[in-house]
Scaffold this motif. Structure first.
Motif, PDB file in Angstrom:
ATOM      1  N   LEU A  77       0.836  -1.212   0.000  1.00 56.92           N
ATOM      2  CA  LEU A  77       0.000   0.000   0.000  1.00 56.92           C
ATOM      3  C   LEU A  77       0.868   1.258   0.000  1.00 56.92           C
ATOM      4  O   LEU A  77       0.563   2.237  -0.690  1.00 56.92           O
ATOM      5  N   ARG A  80       2.126   1.786  -3.453  1.00 56.40           N
ATOM      6  CA  ARG A  80       1.094   2.333  -4.344  1.00 56.40           C
ATOM      7  C   ARG A  80       0.859   3.802  -4.103  1.00 56.40           C
ATOM      8  O   ARG A  80       0.544   4.552  -5.022  1.00 56.40           O
ATOM      9  N   PRO A  87      -0.492   2.043 -17.248  1.00 56.40           N
ATOM     10  CA  PRO A  87      -0.352   0.729 -17.871  1.00 56.40           C
ATOM     11  C   PRO A  87      -0.358   0.842 -19.393  1.00 56.40           C
ATOM     12  O   PRO A  87      -0.747   1.860 -19.954  1.00 56.40           O
ATOM     13  N   TYR A 105      -9.947   8.788  -9.506  1.00 58.72           N
ATOM     14  CA  TYR A 105      -8.685   8.200  -9.083  1.00 58.72           C
ATOM     15  C   TYR A 105      -8.052   8.989  -7.951  1.00 58.72           C
ATOM     16  O   TYR A 105      -7.477   8.415  -7.030  1.00 58.72           O
ATOM     17  N   LEU A 108      -9.736   8.061  -4.783  1.00 56.89           N
ATOM     18  CA  LEU A 108      -9.352   6.718  -4.332  1.00 56.89           C
ATOM     19  C   LEU A 108      -7.929   6.709  -3.782  1.00 56.89           C
ATOM     20  O   LEU A 108      -7.567   5.842  -2.996  1.00 56.89           O
TER      21      LEU A 108
ATOM     22  N   LYS B   2     -13.639   4.956   3.281  1.00 57.39           N
ATOM     23  CA  LYS B   2     -13.937   6.077   2.393  1.00 57.39           C
ATOM     24  C   LYS B   2     -13.892   5.603   0.940  1.00 57.39           C
ATOM     25  O   LYS B   2     -14.760   5.945   0.139  1.00 57.39           O
ATOM     26  N   ALA B   3     -12.873   4.799   0.631  1.00 57.24           N
ATOM     27  CA  ALA B   3     -12.705   4.303  -0.738  1.00 57.24           C
ATOM     28  C   ALA B   3     -13.946   3.520  -1.164  1.00 57.24           C
ATOM     29  O   ALA B   3     -14.397   3.636  -2.306  1.00 57.24           O
ATOM     30  N   GLU B 216      -6.663  -2.375 -14.594  1.00 55.13           N
ATOM     31  CA  GLU B 216      -5.260  -2.384 -14.164  1.00 55.13           C
ATOM     32  C   GLU B 216      -4.892  -1.101 -13.398  1.00 55.13           C
ATOM     33  O   GLU B 216      -4.356  -1.190 -12.297  1.00 55.13           O
ATOM     34  N   PRO B 217      -5.177   0.092 -13.973  1.00 54.42           N
ATOM     35  CA  PRO B 217      -4.860   1.301 -13.188  1.00 54.42           C
ATOM     36  C   PRO B 217      -5.631   1.363 -11.869  1.00 54.42           C
ATOM     37  O   PRO B 217      -5.146   1.928 -10.898  1.00 54.42           O
ATOM     38  N   LEU B 218      -6.813   0.770 -11.848  1.00 55.89           N
ATOM     39  CA  LEU B 218      -7.605   0.795 -10.611  1.00 55.89           C
ATOM     40  C   LEU B 218      -6.948  -0.071  -9.534  1.00 55.89           C
ATOM     41  O   LEU B 218      -6.887   0.309  -8.359  1.00 55.89           O
ATOM     42  N   LEU B 219      -6.445  -1.230  -9.959  1.00 55.04           N
ATOM     43  CA  LEU B 219      -5.861  -2.159  -8.980  1.00 55.04           C
ATOM     44  C   LEU B 219      -4.541  -1.644  -8.409  1.00 55.04           C
ATOM     45  O   LEU B 219      -4.090  -2.111  -7.376  1.00 55.04           O
ATOM     46  N   VAL B 220      -3.938  -0.683  -9.119  1.00 56.87           N
ATOM     47  CA  VAL B 220      -2.668  -0.139  -8.650  1.00 56.87           C
ATOM     48  C   VAL B 220      -2.888   0.871  -7.524  1.00 56.87           C
ATOM     49  O   VAL B 220      -1.984   1.194  -6.779  1.00 56.87           O
ATOM     50  N   LEU B 221      -4.106   1.367  -7.408  1.00 53.30           N
ATOM     51  CA  LEU B 221      -4.370   2.400  -6.401  1.00 53.30           C
ATOM     52  C   LEU B 221      -4.313   1.798  -4.996  1.00 53.30           C
ATOM     53  O   LEU B 221      -4.544   0.604  -4.816  1.00 53.30           O
ATOM     54  N   PRO B 222      -4.010   2.648  -4.013  1.00 51.02           N
ATOM     55  CA  PRO B 222      -3.928   2.133  -2.632  1.00 51.02           C
ATOM     56  C   PRO B 222      -5.319   1.856  -2.049  1.00 51.02           C
ATOM     57  O   PRO B 222      -5.749   2.512  -1.112  1.00 51.02           O
ATOM     58  N   VAL B 223      -6.027   0.909  -2.645  1.00 50.53           N
ATOM     59  CA  VAL B 223      -7.378   0.559  -2.200  1.00 50.53           C
ATOM     60  C   VAL B 223      -7.404  -0.944  -1.988  1.00 50.53           C
ATOM     61  O   VAL B 223      -6.894  -1.688  -2.828  1.00 50.53           O
ATOM     62  N   ARG B 225      -8.685  -4.717  -1.932  1.00 49.62           N
ATOM     63  CA  ARG B 225      -9.545  -5.445  -2.884  1.00 49.62           C
ATOM     64  C   ARG B 225     -10.911  -5.723  -2.270  1.00 49.62           C
ATOM     65  O   ARG B 225     -11.901  -5.822  -2.968  1.00 49.62           O
TER      66      ARG B 225
END
Lengths: 251, 389
Positions: A77, A80, A87, A105, A108, B2-3, B216-223, B225
């Motif tokens: 984390l 990130r 990508p 984004y 998030l 929050k996310a 892919e860009p979403l999974l890279v965020l500090p959130v 799963r």
């Protein structure tokens, strides 16, 4: 700052049980702050896999990687939070506007609503997106999409930026603009890592190059350094020599 | 946390902008489907229901020849209207549905104890003519029977002599007849509506996101799963809930358009039935949402997700058909089976039976548990590296 040491990764082969494909066997390189580092290699060499490991999307089988001192396996984390990642062929949400894509984004990543909006406004200016900032992204050109995706990667002011083939599909002017933006980010002290298979791209833009082939880093250094090591005049020839191929076949 | 809310709100906003998806959530399930399923039922039942309470006005030619009969008719809620001289042409032209003609010989025949002639003229091609004819015929038959009895009594005979048999019917079958079919209609309607209401968002936010390469860009965020999956689940759930509540209201409204008759007396279409249906189906909303999201998350592409969900949508329909043709015992195993239990319970509630809350609780808990299992599998899926391939 990015450091990788002996990264290795195998994937299961599709369609065949038990057979495995080695994507990375030995990837070690570093990318420093205030420099643009290029990961140069042919298709299938392991560029995207390396970048995905750095972004924490896949786990290496062995080896280690650190981004700004955080280990990608132990502290994903934190990695990130300090990482902006663009990508390969990044997709956008077609029913949201450019600005909404950015703000989503940003939020998030932990920005407040007002912060995210202010930052998106900044990026719209920085990346010259005024003309399409409030349009839904459905039907955008490749250049427009890349700008939004780049803005998205920058929304939380990451210290380190990883871009997977960012100039793919961009025209000359868009490519020049992107280069100017990346140089500016470098001059502000960011660590920028890009992957590419285009020699001229790397030769023009990168301060440091890591040549990757068949899942291993074959050579690292500055562009002139690599030319010197291989005894070639031209980066393309140097690349061929570096990955251990013979020069006669090349045109 | 929050996310989680940011994801929920984004997915809802995204879906609200998808016209096709909104059509299914707001029009198809809530309005079109109930109208298509319940509408014809209401129409047909009302068309064939003879309502003895409502005053019916009947045109009679020669009413002065049968004053006693006219009194009998008005006692039975039938208003007599005097016919014109030429009463057949309006009948033929469809301006009138029914005329009762008292023949000139009626009085004489009646007084001499012979069958007194009455003619029912009607135009069967007119809507509702048959219903009026059946109602008038029913009243006339009763008058006929009453007169017959009086004549027997006047001649010193017991009218029962001419009734050698007393026949009554008593059906003990547990086979599903038409009645139960109506009971199954409500769960069927709700299931279908909920599936259609959540379908597009479920596919779009999982398989669709993968295909558009925005995953892919979403999974890279500090959130985490877990928040990611729960956010998407909750967004889909909100539309599924609309698709549960809206058709309940529509169905309540449509079923209450039914005229009171022998048909409606077999059922309980009160507000309470629909409130109970809503409560019983709340866990089903969780179940179907988790089901849709899970199938779509495991699919490799939008197209594959749509194909698989198209087939998977048959699964919740299976109990509907099985229960129509088979005698499924109602025990704790079948009640605890998600969807089958709801069908069985709704079948008995619609028929006015008391709901056993222990059974309802069993059904709700087991359905929720299976929904939670689906959700866990989806979270597991979002933790797999192969999600990006």
């Amino acid at each position: 700052m990015i450091e990788t040491e002996q990264l290795a990764k195998c994937f299961k082969a599709k369609g065949q049980k038990k057979s495995r494909v080695t994507a990375l066997s030995d990837v070690s390189f570093r990318a420093s702050d205030g420099e643009i580092t290029g990961l140069l290699g042919p298709n299938g060499a392991g560029k995207s896999t390396s970048l995905r490991i750095l972004a924490g999307l896949i786990r290496p089988d062995s080896g280690s990687a650190r981004v700004d001192g955080y280990d990608v396996l132990k502290d994903p984390l934190a990695v990130r939070r300090s990482l902006g990642y663009l990508p390969h062929n990044a997709g956008l949400y077609p029913r949201l506007t450019s600005r909404e894509n950015l703000v989503y984004y940003g939020r998030l990543c932990g920005l407040s609503g007002t912060e995210a909006k202010a930052r998106a406004e900044n990026l719209v200016e920085l990346l010259d997106m005024e003309a399409f900032a409030d349009r839904r992204t459905d039907g955008f050109s490749q250049g427009q999409r890349t700008k939004v995706a780049l803005g998205r990667a920058l929304i939380h002011r990451p210290r380190t930026l990883i871009l997977d083939e960012p100039t793919n599909g961009l025209d000359v002017m868009a490519t020049r603009n992107l280069r100017a933006i990346l140089r500016r980010l470098r001059d502000e002290g960011h660590c920028v890592l890009i992957s590419s298979h285009v020699m001229q791209e790397v030769a023009r833009l990168c301060d440091q190059v890591a040549i990757i082939s068949d899942g291993r880093v074959a050579m690292t250094g500055t562009v002139p350094g690599i030319l010197e090591k291989t005894g070639q005049q031209d980066l393309e020839d140097a690349f061929v020599v570096a990955i251990g191929e013979r020069l006669e076949v090349s045109a | 946390m929050k996310a989680f809310w940011i994801i929920v709100l984004k997915e809802i906003r995204d879906n609200l902008r998808d016209r096709r998806s909104m059509f299914f959530t707001l029009m198809y399930g809530p309005l079109l489907l109930p109208a298509l399923m319940i509408g014809p039922l209401v129409f047909n039942v009302n068309k064939h229901t003879v309502n003895f309470e409502q005053p019916l006005s009947v045109t009679v030619a020669g009413s002065e020849r049968a004053p006693n009969l006219m009194r009998f008719l008005s006692q039975h809620n039938i208003d007599v209207v005097e016919a014109d001289e030429n009463f057949l042409s309006p009948l033929r032209e469809g301006r009138q549905k029914l005329v009762l003609e008292v023949r000139t010989s009626y009085g004489d025949a009646f007084r001499s104890g012979e069958p007194a002639p009455l003619v029912l003229h009607y135009n069967s091609s007119e809507d509702g003519a048959d219903r009026e004819r059946r109602r008038l015929r029913g009243v006339l038959d009763r008058y006929d029977e009453q007169m017959g009895r009086l004549r027997f009594l006047a001649r010193g005979m017991d009218p029962q002599v001419f009734q050698p048999l007393q026949i009554s019917e008593h059906d003990l079958s547990r086979e599903m007849g038409g009645e139960v079919m109506v009971g199954l209609m409500i769960p069927f309607l709700l299931l279908f509506s909920m599936m259609m209401g959540g379908f597009y968002l479920a596919v779009d936010s999982t398989a669709g996101e993968r295909e558009r390469l925005s995953l892919e860009p979403l999974l890279v965020l500090p959130v985490s799963r877990v928040h990611l999956v729960l956010g998407k689940f909750t967004a889909v759930l909100s539309f599924v809930l609309i698709s549960l509540l809206a058709p309940l209201l529509t169905a309540f409204f449509l079923f209450n358009l039914l005229d009171d008759s022998g048909f409606t007396s077999q059922y309980d279409f009160s507000a309470m039935t629909f409130v109970t249906a809503g409560v019983l189906h709340l866990p089903v909303a969780f179940f179907l949402t988790a089901f849709l999201v899970m199938i779509a998350a495991f699919a490799r592409s939008t197209k594959e997700a749509q194909t698989q969900l198209g087939l998977a949508m048959m699964v919740p329909m299976i109990p509907f058909f099985v229960l129509q043709f088979m005698d499924v015992p109602k025990d704790s195993l079948t009640t605890a089976t998600p969807l089958l239990g709801q069908y069985q319970l709704m079948g008995s509630i619609v028929q006015g039976q008391e709901l056993a809350w222990s059974q309802a609780g069993l059904s709700m808990v087991s359905t929720t548990l299976v929904a939670a299992l689906f959700l866990l599998l989806t979270i597991h899926r979002y933790r797999q590296e192969s999600l990006l391939q």
